[in-house]
Structures are given as C-alpha cells and as structure tokens.
Design a protein around this motif. Structure first.
Motif, PDB file in Angstrom:
ATOM      1  N   GLN A 131       1.019  -1.128  -0.136  1.00 50.46           N
ATOM      2  CA  GLN A 131       0.240  -0.337  -0.312  1.00 50.46           C
ATOM      3  C   GLN A 131       0.934   1.606   0.118  1.00 50.46           C
TER       4      GLN A 131
ATOM      5  N   ASP B 142       0.122   3.024  -8.331  1.00 45.77           N
ATOM      6  CA  ASP B 142      -1.157   1.883  -8.950  1.00 45.77           C
ATOM      7  C   ASP B 142       0.434   1.310  -9.814  1.00 45.77           C
TER       8      ASP B 142
ATOM      9  N   ARG C  70       2.623  -0.781  -7.451  1.00 50.11           N
ATOM     10  CA  ARG C  70       1.869  -2.110  -7.021  1.00 50.11           C
ATOM     11  C   ARG C  70       1.354  -3.558  -7.774  1.00 50.11           C
TER      12      ARG C  70
ATOM     13  N   ALA D  33      -4.898   1.059   0.477  1.00 57.14           N
ATOM     14  CA  ALA D  33      -5.421  -0.306  -0.222  1.00 57.14           C
ATOM     15  C   ALA D  33      -6.200  -0.759   0.021  1.00 57.14           C
TER      16      ALA D  33
ATOM     17  N   HIS E 175      -9.668  -4.285  -3.558  1.00 53.23           N
ATOM     18  CA  HIS E 175     -10.310  -4.219  -4.950  1.00 53.23           C
ATOM     19  C   HIS E 175      -8.548  -4.031  -5.506  1.00 53.23           C
ATOM     20  N   ASP E 176      -7.804  -2.954  -4.802  1.00 55.48           N
ATOM     21  CA  ASP E 176      -6.758  -2.326  -5.131  1.00 55.48           C
ATOM     22  C   ASP E 176      -5.186  -4.379  -5.883  1.00 55.48           C
TER      23      ASP E 176
ATOM     24  N   ARG F 157      -6.442  -6.226  -8.614  1.00 52.41           N
ATOM     25  CA  ARG F 157      -6.265  -5.606  -9.597  1.00 52.41           C
ATOM     26  C   ARG F 157      -5.105  -6.240  -9.826  1.00 52.41           C
TER      27      ARG F 157
END
Length: 203
Positions: free
Chosen positions: A117, A121, A124, A158, A161-162, A165
């Motif tokens: 987190q 994006d 990650r 975070a 869903h994060d 994904r």
C-alpha cells in the motif's frame, strides 16, 4: 516515497513498526497455518519492505530460510546489527524490481506488512509481477494493509480491489478484518490502525 521513509527512520518516527508489533498475534496465527501446510520441506520466505528486520528475524527463528528486502539502506543496516542475522539475509533493493534485485527465487511465502500500500498503482503492478515470477506454484502471500490512519507515508490506502487488480492470477482471501473467513484468528482491537490481513494463493 524513498525520501519520506528514509527521513522517517532518521527522525525515529516509525508508527508502522508499532502497528506491526501490536498485530503480531495475527501474524503468528497465520504463520502457524502456513507451516502446517509445509511440514517436511525447507520453507523459503521473503519479507517485502522489511524495514529494520523484525519480521525477517521472526521467520528465521521459526525455521524459515528467510530474507528481507528494503530500499532504505539505514533501515537494512539496523536490521543486520539489531537482529544478529548475517547480512546475506538482507538485500538493499526495490520491491518493484524483485527479479533483478538479487534475492533469488522459488519462494514459498511472501510477507508484505504495509509494503504494497506504500506504492502507487504502477509500483503495485510491478511488484506483483516480480512476486509472481519468483513464487513457487503453491506459494502464499500474507499481506497486511494498514488501514486509513496507520501509515503516514503512502500513496493511498489499499483495499481488496486494489490487491486483486495488481495480483492477476491470484486468489485473494481476507483473513482478518472485514470479510474475514478465518474464525480462529485472534481477536483484534477495533480502530483504523489495525488494518486488515489478506492471504493470496495462485488461482
């Protein structure tokens, strides 16, 4: 991100370490489960964003062939001195580029206590790709997200869903907090600082 964490370590402002200590009963419970699944083989683990190495040492003390990776040199230096572990147990490197960081491969367990987190994006997604490439087919990821107030230095909170994904091809299960499927997990105090734990397995 890097400057923020390095500055926080120099200033001695490390609330994420306190949160991790407070939540250690949950981590110990989760590790008990992972160890029962792999009773008769050498278990290899990597502590992602290991900081000053407390969880890396915990894994080693429990019999894992474990190593930690973090990009803050000061934190890694402290990890080696404080925990009495050989410096080969730690790599100064970027979790977004795991494959070429020198950590090795074929890991059974990836421990992520607040690391995911702290990334944006793109970061990650990069880390998830590296983890997937270095993971054994039956590998597990144990991930702790910090909750809305746990981490003063981060791109954003975070949520499940994060994680889904970024970690394509992995099944994500909540094992503490909202939506937990683990009835045996230790009771946890309410409040944003406690965050949630997720367990990821290959789909």
């Amino acid at each position: 991100m890097g400057i923020g964490y390095a500055t926080a370590y120099r200033a001695g402002i490390t609330p994420w370490e306190k949160a991790s200590r407070e939540d250690q009963p949950t981590l110990l419970h989760l590790l008990d489960h992972e160890e029962t699944l792999r009773p008769d083989r050498l278990r290899r683990a990597i502590d992602l964003g290991c900081g000053r190495g407390a969880n890396t040492k915990l894994l080693v003390d429990r019999g894992w062939d474990a190593m930690g990776i973090d990009f803050v040199r000061q934190a890694v230096d402290v990890a080696v001195r404080r925990n009495g572990l050989d410096d080969a147990r730690f790599v100064i490197g970027d979790v977004r580029h795991l494959v070429h960081s020198g950590v090795g491969n074929r890991f059974d367990l990836f421990l992520d206590v607040g690391c995911f987190q702290s990334l944006d994006d793109a970061g990650r997604t990069l880390m998830a790709g590296g983890v997937t490439e270095l993971a054994e087919p039956d590998a597990t990821i144990l991930m702790r997200t910090g909750g809305p107030r746990a981490w003063p230095i981060r791109a954003r909170n975070a949520v499940r869903h994060d994680i889904e994904r970024a970690y394509r091809g992995w099944d994500v299960t909540a094992v503490s907090g909202i939506g937990s499927t683990d009835a045996a997990a230790p009771a946890r105090a309410p409040g944003g600082r406690r965050g949630e734990w997720f367990r990821l397995t290959r789909a």
